[in-house]
Design a protein around this motif. Structure first.
Motif, PDB file in Angstrom:
ATOM      1  N   VAL A  30       0.836  -1.207   0.000  1.00  0.00           N
ATOM      2  CA  VAL A  30       0.000   0.000   0.000  1.00  0.00           C
ATOM      3  C   VAL A  30       0.867   1.252   0.000  1.00  0.00           C
ATOM      4  O   VAL A  30       0.581   2.223  -0.715  1.00  0.00           O
ATOM      5  N   ASP A  31       1.932   1.237   0.784  1.00  0.00           N
ATOM      6  CA  ASP A  31       2.839   2.392   0.800  1.00  0.00           C
ATOM      7  C   ASP A  31       3.442   2.632  -0.588  1.00  0.00           C
ATOM      8  O   ASP A  31       3.576   3.782  -1.027  1.00  0.00           O
ATOM      9  N   GLU A  32       3.803   1.552  -1.259  1.00  0.00           N
ATOM     10  CA  GLU A  32       4.390   1.667  -2.603  1.00  0.00           C
ATOM     11  C   GLU A  32       3.404   2.296  -3.581  1.00  0.00           C
ATOM     12  O   GLU A  32       3.763   3.206  -4.349  1.00  0.00           O
ATOM     13  N   LYS A  33       2.157   1.829  -3.565  1.00  0.00           N
ATOM     14  CA  LYS A  33       1.158   2.358  -4.496  1.00  0.00           C
ATOM     15  C   LYS A  33       0.725   3.772  -4.096  1.00  0.00           C
ATOM     16  O   LYS A  33       0.427   4.609  -4.961  1.00  0.00           O
ATOM     17  N   ALA A  34       0.690   4.033  -2.792  1.00  0.00           N
ATOM     18  CA  ALA A  34       0.354   5.389  -2.342  1.00  0.00           C
ATOM     19  C   ALA A  34       1.419   6.379  -2.807  1.00  0.00           C
ATOM     20  O   ALA A  34       1.102   7.527  -3.159  1.00  0.00           O
ATOM     21  N   ALA A  35       2.671   5.937  -2.830  1.00  0.00           N
ATOM     22  CA  ALA A  35       3.755   6.804  -3.307  1.00  0.00           C
ATOM     23  C   ALA A  35       3.595   7.118  -4.793  1.00  0.00           C
ATOM     24  O   ALA A  35       3.872   8.240  -5.237  1.00  0.00           O
TER      25      ALA A  35
END
Length: 208
Positions: free
Chosen positions: A136-141
Protein backbone atom coordinates in the motif's frame (compact mmCIF):
# COMPACT_ATOMS: atom_id res chain seq x y z
CA UNK A 1 0.45 -48.97 -16.78
CA UNK A 2 -2.64 -49.94 -14.79
CA UNK A 3 -0.87 -48.87 -11.62
CA UNK A 4 -0.02 -45.49 -13.13
CA UNK A 5 -3.64 -45.02 -14.18
CA UNK A 6 -4.83 -45.94 -10.71
CA UNK A 7 -2.40 -43.47 -9.17
CA UNK A 8 -3.56 -40.69 -11.51
CA UNK A 9 -7.20 -41.37 -10.64
CA UNK A 10 -6.35 -41.39 -6.95
CA UNK A 11 -4.48 -38.12 -7.24
CA UNK A 12 -7.34 -36.53 -9.18
CA UNK A 13 -9.81 -37.80 -6.60
CA UNK A 14 -7.69 -36.38 -3.78
CA UNK A 15 -7.51 -33.01 -5.50
CA UNK A 16 -11.28 -33.01 -5.98
CA UNK A 17 -11.81 -33.87 -2.30
CA UNK A 18 -9.46 -31.08 -1.19
CA UNK A 19 -11.26 -28.62 -3.45
CA UNK A 20 -14.63 -29.71 -2.06
CA UNK A 21 -13.31 -29.12 1.45
CA UNK A 22 -12.01 -25.67 0.50
CA UNK A 23 -15.36 -24.73 -1.07
CA UNK A 24 -17.25 -25.89 2.00
CA UNK A 25 -14.81 -24.18 4.35
CA UNK A 26 -15.20 -20.94 2.44
CA UNK A 27 -18.94 -21.03 3.07
CA UNK A 28 -18.55 -21.88 6.75
CA UNK A 29 -15.66 -19.56 7.59
CA UNK A 30 -17.09 -16.58 5.69
CA UNK A 31 -20.23 -16.87 7.80
CA UNK A 32 -18.87 -17.89 11.19
CA UNK A 33 -15.20 -16.95 11.18
CA UNK A 34 -12.44 -19.17 12.53
CA UNK A 35 -13.64 -19.13 16.12
CA UNK A 36 -17.26 -19.90 15.36
CA UNK A 37 -16.64 -22.61 12.76
CA UNK A 38 -16.11 -26.28 13.55
CA UNK A 39 -14.54 -29.09 11.59
CA UNK A 40 -17.85 -30.93 11.75
CA UNK A 41 -19.60 -28.03 10.00
CA UNK A 42 -16.98 -27.99 7.26
CA UNK A 43 -17.24 -31.74 6.79
CA UNK A 44 -21.04 -31.62 6.61
CA UNK A 45 -20.98 -28.78 4.08
CA UNK A 46 -18.49 -30.77 1.97
CA UNK A 47 -20.61 -33.92 2.14
CA UNK A 48 -17.77 -35.80 3.82
CA UNK A 49 -17.13 -37.39 7.18
CA UNK A 50 -14.98 -35.59 9.72
CA UNK A 51 -12.47 -38.44 9.46
CA UNK A 52 -12.27 -37.92 5.73
CA UNK A 53 -11.51 -34.22 6.19
CA UNK A 54 -8.84 -34.98 8.79
CA UNK A 55 -7.18 -37.27 6.24
CA UNK A 56 -6.45 -34.21 4.09
CA UNK A 57 -6.01 -31.53 6.75
CA UNK A 58 -4.78 -31.62 10.33
CA UNK A 59 -7.66 -29.44 11.48
CA UNK A 60 -9.73 -26.35 10.82
CA UNK A 61 -6.77 -24.05 11.50
CA UNK A 62 -4.82 -25.57 8.62
CA UNK A 63 -7.77 -25.26 6.24
CA UNK A 64 -8.35 -21.66 7.32
CA UNK A 65 -4.67 -20.73 6.95
CA UNK A 66 -4.46 -22.15 3.41
CA UNK A 67 -7.70 -20.42 2.42
CA UNK A 68 -6.50 -17.07 3.71
CA UNK A 69 -3.11 -17.37 2.05
CA UNK A 70 -4.74 -18.07 -1.30
CA UNK A 71 -7.29 -15.31 -0.75
CA UNK A 72 -4.77 -12.65 0.19
CA UNK A 73 -2.76 -13.28 -2.98
CA UNK A 74 -5.89 -12.84 -5.10
CA UNK A 75 -7.15 -9.90 -3.08
CA UNK A 76 -4.07 -7.74 -3.48
CA UNK A 77 -3.33 -8.60 -7.12
CA UNK A 78 -5.37 -5.68 -8.55
CA UNK A 79 -3.33 -3.29 -6.40
CA UNK A 80 -0.11 -4.96 -7.54
CA UNK A 81 -1.22 -4.29 -11.12
CA UNK A 82 -1.55 -0.53 -10.58
CA UNK A 83 1.52 0.85 -12.34
CA UNK A 84 3.26 4.21 -12.52
CA UNK A 85 3.65 3.79 -16.28
CA UNK A 86 -0.07 4.09 -17.04
CA UNK A 87 -2.39 7.07 -17.23
CA UNK A 88 -3.16 8.06 -13.61
CA UNK A 89 -6.95 8.24 -13.95
CA UNK A 90 -7.11 5.07 -16.06
CA UNK A 91 -5.01 3.18 -13.51
CA UNK A 92 -7.26 4.13 -10.62
CA UNK A 93 -10.51 3.50 -12.52
CA UNK A 94 -9.23 0.12 -13.69
CA UNK A 95 -8.45 -0.72 -10.08
CA UNK A 96 -12.02 0.22 -9.13
CA UNK A 97 -13.42 -1.98 -11.92
CA UNK A 98 -11.41 -4.99 -10.79
CA UNK A 99 -12.42 -4.50 -7.16
CA UNK A 100 -16.11 -4.27 -8.07
CA UNK A 101 -15.82 -7.43 -10.16
CA UNK A 102 -14.19 -9.22 -7.25
CA UNK A 103 -17.11 -8.22 -5.03
CA UNK A 104 -19.49 -9.56 -7.67
CA UNK A 105 -17.64 -12.81 -8.35
CA UNK A 106 -15.99 -13.51 -4.99
CA UNK A 107 -18.45 -12.43 -2.26
CA UNK A 108 -17.58 -15.30 0.07
CA UNK A 109 -13.89 -14.51 -0.17
CA UNK A 110 -14.59 -10.86 0.60
CA UNK A 111 -16.68 -11.76 3.63
CA UNK A 112 -14.03 -14.21 4.84
CA UNK A 113 -11.39 -11.49 4.69
CA UNK A 114 -13.71 -9.03 6.45
CA UNK A 115 -14.49 -11.59 9.16
CA UNK A 116 -10.78 -12.21 9.71
CA UNK A 117 -10.18 -8.48 10.18
CA UNK A 118 -13.23 -8.01 12.42
CA UNK A 119 -11.94 -10.79 14.67
CA UNK A 120 -8.62 -9.02 15.12
CA UNK A 121 -6.74 -10.67 12.22
CA UNK A 122 -5.66 -13.79 14.17
CA UNK A 123 -3.99 -15.27 11.09
CA UNK A 124 -3.10 -12.13 9.15
CA UNK A 125 -1.81 -10.13 12.10
CA UNK A 126 1.80 -10.49 10.97
CA UNK A 127 1.09 -9.86 7.29
CA UNK A 128 -0.93 -6.65 7.58
CA UNK A 129 1.81 -4.41 9.03
CA UNK A 130 4.50 -5.93 6.81
CA UNK A 131 3.63 -7.24 3.33
CA UNK A 132 0.32 -5.40 2.96
CA UNK A 133 1.66 -2.14 4.38
CA UNK A 134 4.67 -2.29 2.06
CA UNK A 135 2.42 -2.78 -0.97
CA UNK A 136 0.00 0.00 0.00
CA UNK A 137 2.84 2.39 0.80
CA UNK A 138 4.39 1.67 -2.60
CA UNK A 139 1.16 2.36 -4.50
CA UNK A 140 0.35 5.39 -2.34
CA UNK A 141 3.75 6.80 -3.31
CA UNK A 142 2.89 6.35 -6.99
CA UNK A 143 -0.43 8.15 -6.52
CA UNK A 144 1.29 10.90 -4.53
CA UNK A 145 3.73 11.32 -7.41
CA UNK A 146 0.85 11.82 -9.83
CA UNK A 147 -0.67 14.39 -7.50
CA UNK A 148 2.63 16.22 -7.06
CA UNK A 149 2.95 16.36 -10.85
CA UNK A 150 -0.50 17.94 -11.14
CA UNK A 151 -2.00 14.90 -12.89
CA UNK A 152 -4.49 14.30 -10.10
CA UNK A 153 -6.10 16.58 -7.53
CA UNK A 154 -4.25 16.51 -4.18
CA UNK A 155 -5.67 14.07 -1.64
CA UNK A 156 -4.28 11.68 0.95
CA UNK A 157 -3.39 8.64 -1.21
CA UNK A 158 -3.67 6.14 1.64
CA UNK A 159 -7.20 7.24 2.46
CA UNK A 160 -8.04 7.18 -1.23
CA UNK A 161 -7.07 3.49 -1.35
CA UNK A 162 -9.01 2.81 1.87
CA UNK A 163 -12.06 4.55 0.39
CA UNK A 164 -11.89 2.41 -2.74
CA UNK A 165 -11.73 -0.70 -0.58
CA UNK A 166 -14.71 0.46 1.46
CA UNK A 167 -16.84 1.46 -1.51
CA UNK A 168 -16.21 -1.65 -3.60
CA UNK A 169 -16.14 -4.36 -0.93
CA UNK A 170 -19.34 -3.01 0.62
CA UNK A 171 -21.29 -4.60 -2.23
CA UNK A 172 -20.04 -8.04 -1.20
CA UNK A 173 -19.87 -7.73 2.58
CA UNK A 174 -23.26 -6.02 2.91
CA UNK A 175 -24.99 -7.51 -0.12
CA UNK A 176 -28.15 -8.41 1.80
CA UNK A 177 -28.50 -4.83 2.99
CA UNK A 178 -27.82 -3.40 -0.47
CA UNK A 179 -30.41 -5.65 -2.12
CA UNK A 180 -32.98 -4.97 0.60
CA UNK A 181 -32.67 -1.21 0.23
CA UNK A 182 -32.54 -1.13 -3.57
CA UNK A 183 -35.38 -3.60 -4.08
CA UNK A 184 -35.55 -6.39 -6.67
CA UNK A 185 -35.63 -4.17 -9.76
CA UNK A 186 -32.54 -2.09 -9.01
CA UNK A 187 -30.69 -4.98 -7.37
CA UNK A 188 -30.29 -6.70 -10.71
CA UNK A 189 -27.87 -4.01 -11.90
CA UNK A 190 -26.35 -3.07 -8.54
CA UNK A 191 -22.75 -3.91 -9.50
CA UNK A 192 -22.87 -2.08 -12.83
CA UNK A 193 -24.53 0.91 -11.17
CA UNK A 194 -22.07 0.89 -8.29
CA UNK A 195 -19.07 0.80 -10.61
CA UNK A 196 -20.41 3.68 -12.70
CA UNK A 197 -21.21 5.73 -9.59
CA UNK A 198 -17.84 5.16 -7.90
CA UNK A 199 -15.94 5.96 -11.09
CA UNK A 200 -17.93 9.15 -11.70
CA UNK A 201 -17.37 10.28 -8.12
CA UNK A 202 -13.63 9.61 -8.33
CA UNK A 203 -13.31 11.37 -11.69
CA UNK A 204 -15.00 14.44 -10.22
CA UNK A 205 -12.85 14.26 -7.10
CA UNK A 206 -9.50 13.50 -8.70
CA UNK A 207 -9.73 15.62 -11.83
CA UNK A 208 -6.94 18.22 -11.53
Amino acid sequence: MARAGTTARKTRNQMEKRQAIFEAALDVFSEKGLRGATLEQVAKAAGLSKQNVVYYFAGKDEIYAELLESLLQKWVQPLHDLTADGDPMDEILTYVSRKVQMSRNMPRESRLFATEILHGAPRLGEVLPTDLKTLVDEKAAIIQGWMDAGKLAPLDPHHLIFSIWAMTQHYADFDVQVRSVLGPDRSATRFEDAEAFIKDMLIRTLRP
